[in-house]
Scaffold this active site. Structure first.
Site, PDB file in Angstrom:
ATOM      1  N   CYS A 279       0.832  -1.210   0.000  1.00 12.72           N
ATOM      2  CA  CYS A 279       0.000   0.000   0.000  1.00 12.72           C
ATOM      3  C   CYS A 279       0.873   1.269   0.000  1.00 12.72           C
ATOM      4  CB  CYS A 279      -0.905  -0.051   1.220  1.00 12.72           C
ATOM      5  SG  CYS A 279      -2.277   1.055   1.090  1.00 12.72           S
ATOM      6  N   GLU A 280       1.689   1.401  -1.020  1.00 15.89           N
ATOM      7  CA  GLU A 280       2.553   2.578  -1.202  1.00 15.89           C
ATOM      8  C   GLU A 280       2.641   2.824  -2.705  1.00 15.89           C
ATOM      9  OE1 GLU A 280       4.186   4.399   1.124  1.00 15.89           O
ATOM     10  OE2 GLU A 280       3.848   3.105   2.865  1.00 15.89           O
ATOM     11  N   TYR A 308      20.947  -7.186  -1.212  1.00 15.32           N
ATOM     12  CA  TYR A 308      20.022  -6.195  -0.665  1.00 15.32           C
ATOM     13  C   TYR A 308      18.566  -6.481  -1.034  1.00 15.32           C
ATOM     14  CZ  TYR A 308      24.539  -4.126   0.056  1.00 15.32           C
ATOM     15  OH  TYR A 308      25.838  -3.943   0.425  1.00 15.32           O
TER      16      TYR A 308
HETATM   17  C1  LIG Z   1      32.413  -0.088   4.594  1.00 11.92           C
HETATM   18  C2  LIG Z   1      31.366  -0.485   3.626  1.00 11.92           C
HETATM   19  N1  LIG Z   1      31.429  -1.715   3.068  1.00 11.92           N
HETATM   20  C3  LIG Z   1      30.491  -2.100   2.184  1.00 11.92           C
HETATM   21  C4  LIG Z   1      29.425  -1.289   1.839  1.00 11.92           C
HETATM   22  C5  LIG Z   1      28.406  -1.777   0.874  1.00 11.92           C
HETATM   23  O1  LIG Z   1      28.965  -1.935  -0.371  1.00 11.92           O
HETATM   24  P1  LIG Z   1      28.181  -2.608  -1.614  1.00 11.92           P
HETATM   25  O2  LIG Z   1      26.941  -1.826  -1.849  1.00 11.92           O
HETATM   26  O3  LIG Z   1      29.141  -2.584  -2.736  1.00 11.92           O
HETATM   27  O4  LIG Z   1      27.851  -4.018  -1.201  1.00 11.92           O
HETATM   28  C6  LIG Z   1      29.320  -0.008   2.405  1.00 11.92           C
HETATM   29  C7  LIG Z   1      28.199   0.875   2.047  1.00 11.92           C
HETATM   30  O5  LIG Z   1      28.066   1.979   2.528  1.00 11.92           O
HETATM   31  C8  LIG Z   1      30.318   0.399   3.313  1.00 11.92           C
HETATM   32  O6  LIG Z   1      30.259   1.629   3.867  1.00 11.92           O
END
Ligand SMILES: Cc1ncc(COP(=O)(O)O)c(C=O)c1O
Length: 349
Positions: A279-280, A308
């Site tokens: 609902c966004e 992620y």
């Molecule tokens: C120290 C550090 N390592 C890894 C990451 C994440 O990196 P990636 O998006 O390439 O996985 C970050 C993201 O801010 C970070 O500050």
């Protein structure tokens, strides 16, 4: 956890960003010496854990944090290996939300302040100054900024050496970029060479954080069409059963993932907005994507969701988390079962 174990079997180590990530790494079979502990806001309990375990290095963010590590270490009768995170003030060229190495960013200290803090830290009995840490951002598709950051940090380490502060390693990121549009990515060889070239004159050990590239392209989110309706002439909403609760990146910072129909569907291409059920209004995986019009029950594959996706997933709108399946040489294995409503409510009193 399954993926963490796999990384260990492949010879990787750990850049942990919380006490929880340290605990997962230990349970996956890593030893404390395999772990660097990074993070812009480490709690007292997390620092205590890192000091008790004697991790490979704590990447400290400020003088205050070093003071807390020093105090905890002296109380425990140990010297904790630390690195200080510095901001080389190099623009990474990626989305502002995933850039980390400029003066205005919250991570670490500017170089001139870091130099003063290093000098102070060199005399602390609870601290063993092991290295300098920097990370300029995620999604590097151009290596020039990474190389520049490497040169800046190498010069910084040499200045410290002239002051009698001898370090052991340089911990450098910038993560390798995933070309979410399916184009060629920067090769790990080119990534490694640009860093090595930048720092080899120091003779220091290089610790690298290649980031999401290691797992992102290996993962796909498979979702099912639950509704189709017309938006406009030749344009449709295709509603799927996964959304920002399973993959937050498009809603969080406008990420564009490839969206594919795994089974070819006959018919002319039309323009489809692939939208989630949450609902966004921002719960949209892709807008105006050309494809033959899917029907209810079709699967849609969201590519490059291995980084992620699961880590940022939530129970928003009370969506139970989906199952995770590892496919190794064509053999599927469930590595996390689908969450039930009972699992979701298990912590409620
Ligand atoms: C120290 C550090 N390592 C890894 C990451 C994440 O990196 P990636 O998006 O390439 O996985 C970050 C993201 O801010 C970070 O500050």
């Amino acid at each position: 956890m399954g993926i963490t174990r796999l990384i260990r079997e492949l010879g990787g180590r750990v850049d942990a960003n919380s006490g929880g990530e340290i605990e997962v790494a230990l349970r996956a079979g890593f030893s404390p010496d395999d772990i660097v502990f990074t993070g812009v806001g480490k709690t007292g309990a997390e620092l205590e854990l890192a000091v008790r375990l004697q991790v490979h290095a704590v990447n400290a963010e400020s003088r205050g944090e070093l003071e807390r590590i020093d105090e905890l270490s002296q109380a425990a009768g140990v010297r904790t290996r630390v690195a200080l995170r510095v901001k080389p003030d190099v623009a990474a060229g990626a989305h502002p939300h995933i850039s980390t190495g400029q003066r205005s960013h919250k991570f670490g200290l500017p170089l001139e302040e870091a130099e003063v803090v290093f000098r102070w830290a060199a005399g602390r009995p609870g601290l063993h100054l092991a290295g300098v840490h920097t990370h300029i951002g995620s999604q590097l598709l151009d290596l020039a900024p990474l190389r520049r950051a490497g040169e800046v940090v190498a010069a910084f380490a040499m200045r410290l050496r002239e002051d009698g502060i001898e370090l052991e390693h340089l911990d450098l990121g910038g993560g390798l970029g995933i070309p979410y549009d399916g184009a060629e990515s920067v090769s790990p060889g080119a990534y490694a060479s640009s860093l090595v070239e930048a720092v080899k004159s120091t003779g220091l050990t290089l610790v690298v954080e290649p980031g999401r590239w290691i797992v992102g392209p290996a993962g796909a989110l498979v979702t099912r069409v639950v509704d189709v309706k017309q938006k406009d002439v030749g344009r449709y909403f295709v509603v799927v059963d996964a959304g920002m609760s399973e993959l937050l990146r498009p809603a969080l910072y406008g990420a564009n993932h490839r969206l594919e129909l795994p089974a070819p569907r006959p018919g002319e291409e039309v323009r489809c907005d692939i939208v989630g059920p949450i609902c966004e209004t921002s719960d949209v995986f892709g807008t105006d994507r050309p494809m033959p019009l899917p029907v209810v029950g079709d699967l849609i594959v969201v590519r490059d969701a291995g980084a992620y996706g699961s880590a940022m997933a939530s129970n928003y709108n009370r969506h139970p988390l989906p199952a995770e399946v590892l496919v190794d040489s064509g053999v599927p294995r469930v590595i996390r079962r689908r969450q039930t409503v009972d699992d979701m409510l298990a912590l409620e009193i």
